[in-house]
Design a protein around this motif. Structure first.
Motif, PDB file in Angstrom:
ATOM      1  N   ILE A  23      39.259  35.996  49.745  1.00 40.06           N
ATOM      2  CA  ILE A  23      40.003  35.788  50.994  1.00 40.06           C
ATOM      3  C   ILE A  23      39.055  35.661  52.184  1.00 40.06           C
ATOM      4  CG2 ILE A  23      42.087  36.922  50.144  1.00 40.06           C
ATOM      5  CD1 ILE A  23      41.405  39.328  51.853  1.00 40.06           C
ATOM      6  N   SER A  24      37.901  36.323  52.116  1.00 41.41           N
ATOM      7  CA  SER A  24      36.910  36.175  53.192  1.00 41.41           C
ATOM      8  C   SER A  24      36.143  34.876  53.043  1.00 41.41           C
ATOM      9  CB  SER A  24      35.946  37.365  53.203  1.00 41.41           C
ATOM     10  OG  SER A  24      36.625  38.553  53.550  1.00 41.41           O
ATOM     11  N   LEU A  25      35.893  34.459  51.798  1.00 35.60           N
ATOM     12  CA  LEU A  25      35.229  33.167  51.581  1.00 35.60           C
ATOM     13  C   LEU A  25      36.125  32.009  52.018  1.00 35.60           C
ATOM     14  CD1 LEU A  25      33.591  33.847  48.098  1.00 35.60           C
ATOM     15  CD2 LEU A  25      32.438  33.744  50.312  1.00 35.60           C
ATOM     16  N   ALA A  26      37.449  32.272  52.098  1.00 34.64           N
ATOM     17  CA  ALA A  26      38.386  31.242  52.581  1.00 34.64           C
ATOM     18  C   ALA A  26      38.613  31.345  54.088  1.00 34.64           C
ATOM     19  CB  ALA A  26      39.716  31.378  51.852  1.00 34.64           C
ATOM     20  N   HIS A  27      37.868  32.208  54.784  1.00 30.79           N
ATOM     21  CA  HIS A  27      38.025  32.392  56.237  1.00 30.79           C
ATOM     22  C   HIS A  27      37.868  31.051  56.957  1.00 30.79           C
ATOM     23  CE1 HIS A  27      37.849  34.332  60.111  1.00 30.79           C
ATOM     24  NE2 HIS A  27      36.641  33.864  60.351  1.00 30.79           N
ATOM     25  N   ASN A  28      38.794  30.774  57.870  1.00 28.32           N
ATOM     26  CA  ASN A  28      38.851  29.506  58.617  1.00 28.32           C
ATOM     27  C   ASN A  28      39.184  28.315  57.718  1.00 28.32           C
ATOM     28  OD1 ASN A  28      38.261  30.560  61.175  1.00 28.32           O
ATOM     29  ND2 ASN A  28      36.065  30.527  60.775  1.00 28.32           N
ATOM     30  N   GLY A  29      39.678  28.593  56.515  1.00 31.18           N
ATOM     31  CA  GLY A  29      40.021  27.515  55.591  1.00 31.18           C
ATOM     32  C   GLY A  29      41.297  27.821  54.833  1.00 31.18           C
ATOM     33  N   VAL A  30      41.312  27.425  53.561  1.00 33.71           N
ATOM     34  CA  VAL A  30      42.524  27.505  52.734  1.00 33.71           C
ATOM     35  C   VAL A  30      42.260  28.362  51.503  1.00 33.71           C
ATOM     36  CG1 VAL A  30      44.160  26.161  51.348  1.00 33.71           C
ATOM     37  CG2 VAL A  30      43.300  25.232  53.510  1.00 33.71           C
ATOM     38  N   LEU A  31      43.192  29.272  51.209  1.00 37.07           N
ATOM     39  CA  LEU A  31      43.196  30.004  49.945  1.00 37.07           C
ATOM     40  C   LEU A  31      44.365  29.478  49.124  1.00 37.07           C
ATOM     41  CD1 LEU A  31      42.089  32.394  48.185  1.00 37.07           C
ATOM     42  CD2 LEU A  31      43.885  33.785  49.228  1.00 37.07           C
TER      43      LEU A  31
ATOM     44  N   PRO B 228      36.514  25.754  54.260  1.00 37.41           N
ATOM     45  CA  PRO B 228      36.431  26.165  52.849  1.00 37.41           C
ATOM     46  C   PRO B 228      37.780  26.065  52.152  1.00 37.41           C
ATOM     47  CG  PRO B 228      36.260  28.075  54.306  1.00 37.41           C
ATOM     48  CD  PRO B 228      36.206  26.860  55.188  1.00 37.41           C
ATOM     49  N   PHE B 229      37.739  25.805  50.866  1.00 36.07           N
ATOM     50  CA  PHE B 229      38.947  25.745  50.031  1.00 36.07           C
ATOM     51  C   PHE B 229      38.674  26.606  48.801  1.00 36.07           C
ATOM     52  CE2 PHE B 229      41.677  24.064  46.715  1.00 36.07           C
ATOM     53  CZ  PHE B 229      42.874  23.826  47.372  1.00 36.07           C
ATOM     54  N   ALA B 230      39.275  27.791  48.768  1.00 32.60           N
ATOM     55  CA  ALA B 230      39.068  28.720  47.652  1.00 32.60           C
ATOM     56  C   ALA B 230      40.274  28.652  46.729  1.00 32.60           C
ATOM     57  CB  ALA B 230      38.868  30.144  48.166  1.00 32.60           C
ATOM     58  N   SER B 231      40.015  28.553  45.426  1.00 36.66           N
ATOM     59  CA  SER B 231      41.099  28.441  44.449  1.00 36.66           C
ATOM     60  C   SER B 231      40.803  29.337  43.243  1.00 36.66           C
ATOM     61  CB  SER B 231      41.254  26.978  44.015  1.00 36.66           C
ATOM     62  OG  SER B 231      42.292  26.841  43.064  1.00 36.66           O
TER      63      SER B 231
ATOM     64  N   THR C 212      32.277  52.113  56.311  1.00 34.36           N
ATOM     65  CA  THR C 212      33.407  51.186  56.294  1.00 34.36           C
ATOM     66  C   THR C 212      32.909  49.809  56.723  1.00 34.36           C
ATOM     67  OG1 THR C 212      34.995  52.929  56.816  1.00 34.36           O
ATOM     68  CG2 THR C 212      35.677  50.667  57.247  1.00 34.36           C
ATOM     69  N   VAL C 213      33.298  48.781  55.971  1.00 31.62           N
ATOM     70  CA  VAL C 213      32.883  47.408  56.272  1.00 31.62           C
ATOM     71  C   VAL C 213      34.127  46.568  56.521  1.00 31.62           C
ATOM     72  CG1 VAL C 213      31.760  45.344  55.371  1.00 31.62           C
ATOM     73  CG2 VAL C 213      30.790  47.578  54.883  1.00 31.62           C
ATOM     74  N   THR C 214      34.085  45.757  57.560  1.00 31.29           N
ATOM     75  CA  THR C 214      35.193  44.858  57.866  1.00 31.29           C
ATOM     76  C   THR C 214      34.716  43.410  57.752  1.00 31.29           C
ATOM     77  OG1 THR C 214      36.244  46.451  59.352  1.00 31.29           O
ATOM     78  CG2 THR C 214      36.873  44.143  59.599  1.00 31.29           C
ATOM     79  N   TYR C 215      35.423  42.626  56.934  1.00 34.06           N
ATOM     80  CA  TYR C 215      35.123  41.201  56.796  1.00 34.06           C
ATOM     81  C   TYR C 215      36.282  40.397  57.397  1.00 34.06           C
ATOM     82  CZ  TYR C 215      31.386  42.233  53.440  1.00 34.06           C
ATOM     83  OH  TYR C 215      30.227  42.681  52.844  1.00 34.06           O
ATOM     84  N   PRO C 216      35.997  39.312  58.110  1.00 33.67           N
ATOM     85  CA  PRO C 216      37.082  38.458  58.605  1.00 33.67           C
ATOM     86  C   PRO C 216      37.810  37.781  57.454  1.00 33.67           C
ATOM     87  CG  PRO C 216      34.940  37.468  59.077  1.00 33.67           C
ATOM     88  CD  PRO C 216      34.670  38.825  58.503  1.00 33.67           C
ATOM     89  N   ALA C 217      39.108  37.556  57.617  1.00 35.48           N
ATOM     90  CA  ALA C 217      39.899  36.912  56.554  1.00 35.48           C
ATOM     91  C   ALA C 217      41.066  36.156  57.180  1.00 35.48           C
ATOM     92  CB  ALA C 217      40.393  37.949  55.545  1.00 35.48           C
ATOM     93  N   SER C 218      40.759  35.269  58.115  1.00 40.00           N
ATOM     94  CA  SER C 218      41.788  34.464  58.753  1.00 40.00           C
ATOM     95  C   SER C 218      41.904  33.151  57.988  1.00 40.00           C
ATOM     96  CB  SER C 218      41.432  34.207  60.223  1.00 40.00           C
ATOM     97  OG  SER C 218      42.441  33.448  60.838  1.00 40.00           O
ATOM     98  N   PHE C 219      42.743  33.153  56.979  1.00 35.17           N
ATOM     99  CA  PHE C 219      42.872  31.986  56.106  1.00 35.17           C
ATOM    100  C   PHE C 219      44.319  31.501  56.095  1.00 35.17           C
ATOM    101  CE2 PHE C 219      43.561  35.817  53.663  1.00 35.17           C
ATOM    102  CZ  PHE C 219      44.691  35.538  52.929  1.00 35.17           C
ATOM    103  N   MET C 220      44.477  30.290  55.652  1.00 32.95           N
ATOM    104  CA  MET C 220      45.818  29.721  55.459  1.00 32.95           C
ATOM    105  C   MET C 220      46.138  29.820  53.975  1.00 32.95           C
ATOM    106  SD  MET C 220      46.954  25.845  56.359  1.00 32.95           S
ATOM    107  CE  MET C 220      48.475  25.141  55.725  1.00 32.95           C
ATOM    108  N   LEU C 221      47.201  30.528  53.634  1.00 29.46           N
ATOM    109  CA  LEU C 221      47.584  30.700  52.235  1.00 29.46           C
ATOM    110  C   LEU C 221      48.461  29.535  51.787  1.00 29.46           C
ATOM    111  CD1 LEU C 221      47.788  32.383  49.610  1.00 29.46           C
ATOM    112  CD2 LEU C 221      49.770  33.526  50.614  1.00 29.46           C
ATOM    113  N   VAL C 222      48.028  28.855  50.741  1.00 31.86           N
ATOM    114  CA  VAL C 222      48.833  27.819  50.098  1.00 31.86           C
ATOM    115  C   VAL C 222      49.027  28.261  48.648  1.00 31.86           C
ATOM    116  CG1 VAL C 222      48.985  25.394  49.439  1.00 31.86           C
ATOM    117  CG2 VAL C 222      47.863  26.026  51.578  1.00 31.86           C
TER     118      VAL C 222
END
Length: 511
Positions: free
Chosen positions: A296-304, A271-274, A337-347
């Motif tokens: 940031i969660s929608l960019a998980h495994n991708g790029v923010l 994913p690429f979120a902008s 409490t809800v936890t969402y993954p957010a492992s993204f690469m910040l550009v």
């Protein structure tokens, strides 16, 4: 008569099965819906009544009690329309449905009985399979998404009449089958942008290759028109392809958020979120009364990608600090409490000054105070979490007018994949570390040992640039990636020297 049908509710990116108990009594008249339904669920009575009338059935004028268990968990949305409607038909003995409890049944009803798509289908299908349900009946628009899950019969339907005929008259439904691996591997290399389109900027391409190889965050600093946005949009084309596990995890998040395209099955590209700089902090990290995933969660495994970084509200940028470190975001409310993954690469990209030009550029008309105020919009702790700061200078006319194309993305991606493979082998025993940017203190000690010359070099850099301990760790991670690109196990002083030069905002002219 009492009948049980089954639906599902979402909690974060996981599903919980909901039992819908429908009891049609012989005495009295009324419609009672209990079990913490929200307004959308309560309004289902009107949609169900109209839909059943339009296909030749009816809601009986008797006492109908519907309980959605577990009764202490809030139920949201219109996806329970089909679940409740089928329960009413079976409990009032208008249809025979002996095996209705073997299926998860979900869908939003239109007044004419057609079914509209719903959210969160993939996690619901995964949960249905784990609990041993025979099949999943849902709107046809969502069928491919659910069919990604193997060992579960998925039936996509257009109208409630098809579901009624399936149970009452044993008219078979068409089973949706998706070859997950074929679907995944056939679409891995679809990229709209390519680095071959970029003229010049070889130093920036090198930095972006390093960032992609190690999963590092990167900040591009340059005047208007220097190519920052063009470069950022192409970084996804050099990232390693998603693994099947990553694709499933990413698809789950987009499914919960309702962001998957109609009739799509599995996300095959990163994913690429902008988001625009007017975004709120809740929209960025996720939240709301009943928390939904943010950008940031929608960019998980991708790029923010954050274009014009200083234009974002400071409070919005500050809420990213914890997710950048922990690679997940936790949203807390009074009752859950809800936890969402957010492992993204910040550009991120930014101009070097309010006027848009570097301090030593003749076109720069900003005063020192204006520049300081502009740069202060980005806090030191946030900059510390960005591994590479790259100055992007305008492309000379000779390179811009050259007919020679740059290196293709697929060539760069091959080098990146080779470096990532080295990292995968190195960290194969670690659960939460897959590439260099995820290394913690223990991994840094184990895999980033320095010789005497390298220690002297980084000591001088820390003293001169006033680097923090976090910046020190970031430099070691970047140096480790540079060594991996060269297929070297031992860090050398030139790896550290290159990593240190990618800290533009720590230089004297920026402070």
């Amino acid at each position: 008569m009492l009948v049980k049908t089954y639906g599902s509710t979402l909690f974060g990116i996981n599903a919980t099965t909901i039992t819908v108990e429908v009891n049609v009594g012989s005495k009295g008249v009324g419609y009672f819906l209990v079990g913490l339904p929200d307004n959308a669920v309560k309004e289902s009575a009107h949609r169900i009544n109209a839909a059943l009338n339009n296909i030749g059935y009816k809601v009986p004028k008797k006492k109908i009690t519907i309980n959605m268990a577990p009764a202490d968990m809030r139920k949201e949305g219109s996806a329970y329309d089909l679940t409740i409607a089928m329960g009413i038909l079976a409990a009032s003995e208008q249809i025979r449905a002996n095996d209705i409890s073997d299926y998860i049944i979900m869908g939003e009803l239109s007044l004419d009985g057609t079914l509209n798509p719903i959210k969160g289908v993939l996690p619901i299908a995964i949960q249905a399979r784990s609990e041993g349900f025979k099949g999943f009946i849902l709107p046809k628009a969502n069928a491919k998404e659910a069919a990604v899950v193997n060992n579960l019969k998925v039936y996509g339907v257009d109208n409630i009449k098809q579901v009624v005929d399936f149970f009452d008259k044993s008219i078979p439904l068409e089973k949706t089958i998706v070859d997950t691996r074929k679907e995944f591997y056939d679409n891995l290399a679809n990229f709209p942008f390519d680095f071959a389109d970029v003229k010049g900027q070889e130093n920036v391409k090198r930095a972006m290759e390093i960032a992609a190889a190690g999963g590092h965050n990167i900040l591009l600093i340059g005047p208007p028109g220097s190519g920052k946005t063009m470069l950022a949009k192409r970084i996804a084309s050099i990232l390693p392809p998603l693994s099947l596990q990553e694709a499933l995890e990413t698809t789950k998040i987009h499914s919960v958020a309702g962001k998957l395209n109609k009739d799509s099955s599995l996300m095959t590209s990163r994913p690429f979120a902008s988001p625009h700089h007017t975004i709120s902090d809740v929209a960025l990290v996720g939240g709301g009364s009943y928390p939904q995933p943010g950008e940031i969660s929608l960019a998980h495994n991708g790029v923010l990608f954050l274009d014009e970084l200083p234009e974002f509200q400071r409070s919005v940028l500050e809420v990213m600090r914890q997710p950048l470190e922990d690679r997940e975001v936790t949203i807390s409310r009074a009752k859950f409490t809800v936890t969402y993954p957010a492992s993204f690469m910040l550009v991120a990209s930014m101009n070097p000054s309010p006027s848009g030009y570097f301090p030593d550029d003749p076109q720069n008309t900003s005063t020192a105070m204006e520049m300081q105020r502009y740069l202060n919009k980005i806090s030191g702790p946030l900059l510390d979490r960005i591994d590479l700061h790259i100055e992007v200078t305008p492309v000379p006319f000779e390179e811009l007018s050259s007919e020679r194309n740059g290196e293709k993305s697929e060539v760069i991606r091959a080098r990146v994949e080779a470096a990532r493979h080295i990292q995968t082998e190195r960290y194969h025993e670690l659960e939460h570390v897959h590439y260099n940017a995820q290394m913690g203190p223990k991994e840094l000690d184990a895999y980033c040992q320095l010789d005497e010359a390298s220690q002297d070099l980084i000591k001088k850099a820390m003293d001169k640039l006033h680097l923090s301990a976090r910046a020190y760790d970031r430099i070691l991670r970047v140096a480790r990636t540079i060594a991996d690109l060269e297929h070297l196990e031992v860090l050398k002083s030139h790896h550290l020297a290159e990593a240190i030069q990618y800290r533009s905002l720590d230089k004297d002219k920026w402070i």
